[in-house]
Design an enzyme around this catalytic site. Structure first.
Site, PDB file in Angstrom:
ATOM      1  N   HIS A  81       0.831  -1.207   0.000  1.00  0.00           N
ATOM      2  CA  HIS A  81       0.000   0.000   0.000  1.00  0.00           C
ATOM      3  C   HIS A  81       0.866   1.259   0.000  1.00  0.00           C
ATOM      4  O   HIS A  81       0.655   2.176  -0.810  1.00  0.00           O
ATOM      5  CB  HIS A  81      -0.923  -0.002   1.217  1.00  0.00           C
ATOM      6  CG  HIS A  81      -1.732   1.253   1.381  1.00  0.00           C
ATOM      7  ND1 HIS A  81      -2.746   1.611   0.512  1.00  0.00           N
ATOM      8  CD2 HIS A  81      -1.666   2.239   2.314  1.00  0.00           C
ATOM      9  CE1 HIS A  81      -3.261   2.770   0.912  1.00  0.00           C
ATOM     10  NE2 HIS A  81      -2.641   3.172   1.984  1.00  0.00           N
ATOM     11  N   LYS A 116     -10.209  12.208   7.222  1.00  0.00           N
ATOM     12  CA  LYS A 116     -10.464  10.897   7.816  1.00  0.00           C
ATOM     13  C   LYS A 116     -11.282  10.940   9.107  1.00  0.00           C
ATOM     14  O   LYS A 116     -11.878   9.937   9.486  1.00  0.00           O
ATOM     15  CB  LYS A 116      -9.130  10.191   8.098  1.00  0.00           C
ATOM     16  CG  LYS A 116      -8.449   9.682   6.841  1.00  0.00           C
ATOM     17  CD  LYS A 116      -7.024   9.304   7.102  1.00  0.00           C
ATOM     18  CE  LYS A 116      -6.356   8.709   5.866  1.00  0.00           C
ATOM     19  NZ  LYS A 116      -6.829   7.368   5.499  1.00  0.00           N
ATOM     20  N   THR A 164      -4.255   0.536   5.607  1.00  0.00           N
ATOM     21  CA  THR A 164      -4.819  -0.207   4.482  1.00  0.00           C
ATOM     22  C   THR A 164      -4.056  -1.497   4.234  1.00  0.00           C
ATOM     23  O   THR A 164      -2.827  -1.488   4.169  1.00  0.00           O
ATOM     24  CB  THR A 164      -4.752   0.642   3.210  1.00  0.00           C
ATOM     25  OG1 THR A 164      -5.411   1.875   3.450  1.00  0.00           O
ATOM     26  CG2 THR A 164      -5.405  -0.067   2.041  1.00  0.00           C
TER      27      THR A 164
END
Ligand code: MN
Length: 393
Positions: free
Chosen positions: A113, A234, A325
């Site tokens: 990621h 976020k 992630t």
């Protein structure tokens, strides 16, 4: 008295026994475990009021030895006759946020990621990883108060964004709303200010594991994150699964992390670091678009917790840290849509439509399972959320 039938292929057999918080009708939320398609009321089953509470925190605070003892007791009780008043069909209960979340930190532990995002955002840099990435688990402090349980609707966030060619920022609903498929680790007992949690002791502090969706507004994030990291892109919402799978249940799922090279500093050294063999699945409006493999994660949960506390920062019951992630090497193992669609340039097929980022009404469901003993698999339930339109613009 009654018995609870458990099909051989159930993800919630006696090897799992996850903890959650449930209510029936209008009753007060309390702690339960799941067995097959039943939810068992632990305050009734075990006769202990620590479970007649609306979160797992009081039980978690009792510590590792108590977690072992209770798990042994539940395991012994569920194979025989169970008081009928302790048993509810899972379809008859409402599941609540299982943990009163204290502090929340999100890491960035997948090399695949981090490298993919490096290639997307710094295409001219020969090394897609930043110089610190293999020396410490990179993370940021997130917002504990917006962690919600699976099934909670997510309102599209508004904020500032600025395209590279735009003369200035504009305000409005995010147009690049994304997911991040992760695991979250629940801290059962913490450490005092000034103390640390060494890597070898982390598994006495980590109570259990949840599925985690770190909803991310990429356009807001891209404009705001320099130089201090993610904030409003976020902090509007993160979704967790309602069942906390005990770390004690995941012993058969432990696997070594990928080889860590260069060697890490002594406070992060483990021989070898243990990761978890958890298979995740991401479904977008019913279409499975990715299968992220947690076993590929570079940094282990113990290293993340040791790093969190190595400066003497206190930790406490209910702290939650997430992995970042989860992405594997293949395209169909990428855990965020920005990676899966390569910044929006390569749409994916979602039920016949070519899609890049989330639209209003879209629903994302993350599921996961891990190996137990004798070919059994242990389920995590699901982290589900639907996007509602923005409330202002
Ligand atoms: Mn994240």
């Amino acid at each position: 008295m009654t018995t609870v039938p458990v099909p051989a292929d159930s993800l919630f057999g006696v090897q799992n026994l996850p903890y959650g918080v449930f209510s029936v009708g209008g009753s007060a939320p309390r702690v339960g475990t799941r067995l097959g398609d039943a939810v068992l009321d632990l305050a009734v089953l075990l006769g202990d009021d620590v479970f007649a509470r609306p979160s797992l925190n009081a039980f978690m605070a009792q510590g590792h030895d108590r977690w072992v003892a209770v798990r042994r007791e539940i395991t012994a009780r569920v194979v025989g006759d169970i008081p009928a008043e302790a048993v509810h069909a899972v379809d008859d209960v409402t599941l609540h946020l299982p943990v009163e979340v204290a502090d929340y930190v999100d890491f960035y532990a997948s090399e695949h990621h981090a490298a993919n995002l490096g290639r997307l955002f710094r295409p001219d840099n020969p090394d897609p990883l930043m110089p610190n990435w293999k020396h410490l688990p990179v993370g940021y402090h997130g917002r504990a108060g917006s962690i919600v349980v699976s099934g909670t609707d997510i309102v599209r966030p508004c904020g500032q964004r600025k395209g590279t060619d735009d003369p200035g920022p504009v305000f409005g609903p995010s147009v690049r709303l994304d997911i991040e498929a992760e695991l979250g680790f629940v801290v059962g007992t913490g450490s005092a200010m000034g103390d640390t949690i060494p890597v070898a002791e982390a598994d006495r502090h980590i109570f259990g594991v949840v599925l985690f969706n770190d909803w991310s507004a990429r356009d807001i994030q891209a404009w705001e994150y320099v130089p201090l990291g993610p904030n409003l892109g976020k902090s509007f919402a993160s979704t967790i699964s309602p069942w906390v799978v005990p770390l004690l249940a995941l012993q058969p799922a432990r696997v070594p992390t990928p080889v860590q090279q260069p060697a890490v500093l002594p406070y992060l050294a483990m021989d070898p670091p243990w990761g978890l063999d958890v298979d995740l699945s991401v479904r977008w409006n019913g279409t499975e678009v990715s299968r992220p493999p947690y076993r590929e994660m570079y940094w282990s949960p113990a290293q993340m917790l040791a790093h969190l506390t190595v400066n003497g920062a206190p930790s406490r019951t209910g702290d939650l840290f997430a992995s970042g992630t989860i992405s594997g090497p293949g395209r169909d193992t990428r855990g965020a849509f920005i990676e899966l669609t390569w910044g929006g340039a390569e749409p994916v097929d979602v039920d016949g439509e070519q899609r890049t980022f989330l639209e209003d009404g879209d629903e994302v469901v993350i599921t996961g399972s891990a190996p137990g003993r004798d070919g059994v698999r242990l389920g995590f339930g699901e982290a589900r959320g639907r996007i509602l339109p923005a409330r202002r613009s």
